[in-house]
Write a protein that holds these residues in place. Sequence first.
Motif, mmCIF file in Angstrom:
data_model
loop_
_atom_site.group_PDB
_atom_site.id
_atom_site.type_symbol
_atom_site.label_atom_id
_atom_site.label_comp_id
_atom_site.label_asym_id
_atom_site.label_seq_id
_atom_site.Cartn_x
_atom_site.Cartn_y
_atom_site.Cartn_z
ATOM 1 N N THR A 173 -0.930 -3.551 -4.992
ATOM 2 C CA THR A 173 -1.772 -2.570 -5.692
ATOM 3 C C THR A 173 -3.228 -2.732 -5.303
ATOM 4 O O THR A 173 -3.929 -1.753 -5.014
ATOM 5 C CB THR A 173 -1.620 -2.726 -7.215
ATOM 6 O OG1 THR A 173 -0.255 -2.480 -7.575
ATOM 7 C CG2 THR A 173 -2.520 -1.742 -7.954
ATOM 8 N N ALA A 174 -3.700 -3.976 -5.273
ATOM 9 C CA ALA A 174 -5.112 -4.233 -4.990
ATOM 10 C C ALA A 174 -5.466 -3.998 -3.531
ATOM 11 O O ALA A 174 -6.555 -3.521 -3.215
ATOM 12 C CB ALA A 174 -5.463 -5.665 -5.390
ATOM 13 N N VAL A 175 -4.537 -4.328 -2.624
ATOM 14 C CA VAL A 175 -4.860 -4.308 -1.194
ATOM 15 C C VAL A 175 -4.488 -2.976 -0.529
ATOM 16 O O VAL A 175 -5.131 -2.581 0.445
ATOM 17 C CB VAL A 175 -4.170 -5.476 -0.469
ATOM 18 C CG1 VAL A 175 -4.424 -5.431 1.028
ATOM 19 C CG2 VAL A 175 -4.672 -6.801 -1.032
ATOM 20 N N LEU A 176 -3.481 -2.280 -1.034
ATOM 21 C CA LEU A 176 -3.062 -1.025 -0.422
ATOM 22 C C LEU A 176 -3.346 0.184 -1.298
ATOM 23 O O LEU A 176 -4.029 1.129 -0.894
ATOM 24 C CB LEU A 176 -1.560 -1.080 -0.082
ATOM 25 C CG LEU A 176 -1.146 -2.092 0.990
ATOM 26 C CD1 LEU A 176 0.357 -2.077 1.173
ATOM 27 C CD2 LEU A 176 -1.838 -1.782 2.309
ATOM 28 N N TRP A 177 -2.822 0.161 -2.508
ATOM 29 C CA TRP A 177 -2.917 1.338 -3.367
ATOM 30 C C TRP A 177 -4.348 1.648 -3.782
ATOM 31 O O TRP A 177 -4.847 2.768 -3.561
ATOM 32 C CB TRP A 177 -2.058 1.128 -4.618
ATOM 33 C CG TRP A 177 -2.271 2.172 -5.673
ATOM 34 C CD1 TRP A 177 -3.092 2.101 -6.771
ATOM 35 C CD2 TRP A 177 -1.672 3.457 -5.733
ATOM 36 N NE1 TRP A 177 -3.040 3.254 -7.495
ATOM 37 C CE2 TRP A 177 -2.173 4.109 -6.889
ATOM 38 C CE3 TRP A 177 -0.756 4.137 -4.927
ATOM 39 C CZ2 TRP A 177 -1.784 5.385 -7.249
ATOM 40 C CZ3 TRP A 177 -0.363 5.421 -5.294
ATOM 41 C CH2 TRP A 177 -0.871 6.034 -6.436
ATOM 42 N N ALA A 178 -5.026 0.689 -4.379
ATOM 43 C CA ALA A 178 -6.365 0.940 -4.923
ATOM 44 C C ALA A 178 -7.363 1.399 -3.852
ATOM 45 O O ALA A 178 -8.100 2.366 -4.078
ATOM 46 C CB ALA A 178 -6.882 -0.307 -5.652
#
Length: 252
Positions: A89-94
Motif C-alpha cells: 500500500t505504501a510503496v505502490l498504491w499510495a
Amino acid sequence: MKSPSFRQEFAEFFRYIRRPALSPRKPGRGGGNGWWKDWVPATSVGRMLQWAGCLWIINIFVFAPIALMVASKTGAAHRLDINNIPFLTAVLWAPVAEELLFRYSLRRPRLSIWLIPLMTWVVVMGPELHSIVLLLLVLMLIVILDIRGLTTNEHALKWHWRVNYQRFFPLFFHGSVLVFAGLHLWNFRFTEMNWWLMPLLVLPQWFTGMVLGWMRVRDGISTSIFLHMIFNSGPILLVWFLLQFSPELATN
C-alpha cells in the motif's frame, strides 16, 4: 548540456516554492504533446535517491521531532500497526493514487473536473478490488489522452482561462500541498487536541509534498510517482529490518 549538481537543484527548488510557476521546465521537457514527457522520467534514479535521502534527513532531524513532541503532549497516536506493515500500500498504491489526485492536474487543469472526484473516491476507499479497477481505468484513460495530445495546457484551456490559471498557479500548487499533508492526519488517532496543533503533525508530508509537486511540474508525473515510491519505501524497509533483528519491538 551538463546536468546541475544536487546542490544547485536544491537551491532551484527553494527558489521555485517562493513563486511556483508552470515554467521553466527541466531541460528537454519543453512544449509539445509528447506523452513521454509525462510518463518517462528525465530525472535519473540516482538523483531521485539523492532527493529521497535529503527528504529522509530533513524529516527525521527537523520535522519529525516537532511532530513527535506535539503527539506526545496531546495524546495523538499513529494508526500504523507495526505487526502488519502495509508495504504494498505504501510503496505502490499510495504513490500512484495520491500523485494522480494531488499533482497530475497541476499540468492538466481541465482534467481536474472529473479526475479529482474520481481519485478522491479511490484514495478514500483504499486498495480494494473496485478501487484498484477504477484506478487502472483512470490511468489508461489519461495515458490515452496524453498520447493523443488532448491534455496539454496549450489545448486544454482557452486563452483567458490559461492566463488566469498561470496567474493563480501558486495558490493551486500550495493548496494541493496543504490538502495532501492534511490527508495524512487520518494516520493519527486523537483523544483531545487543539486543532491549531494538528498541522505540526504532518510537517514531513507538507515538505515532501512541495518537492513532489516541484518534480511533477518541472519533469513529469512519472518522476513524482517514482520519487514518492522511493521515499515511502525507506521508512517501511527500516521498520521491517528492525523487526527482523529485534522482534521484541513489536510487543513494546
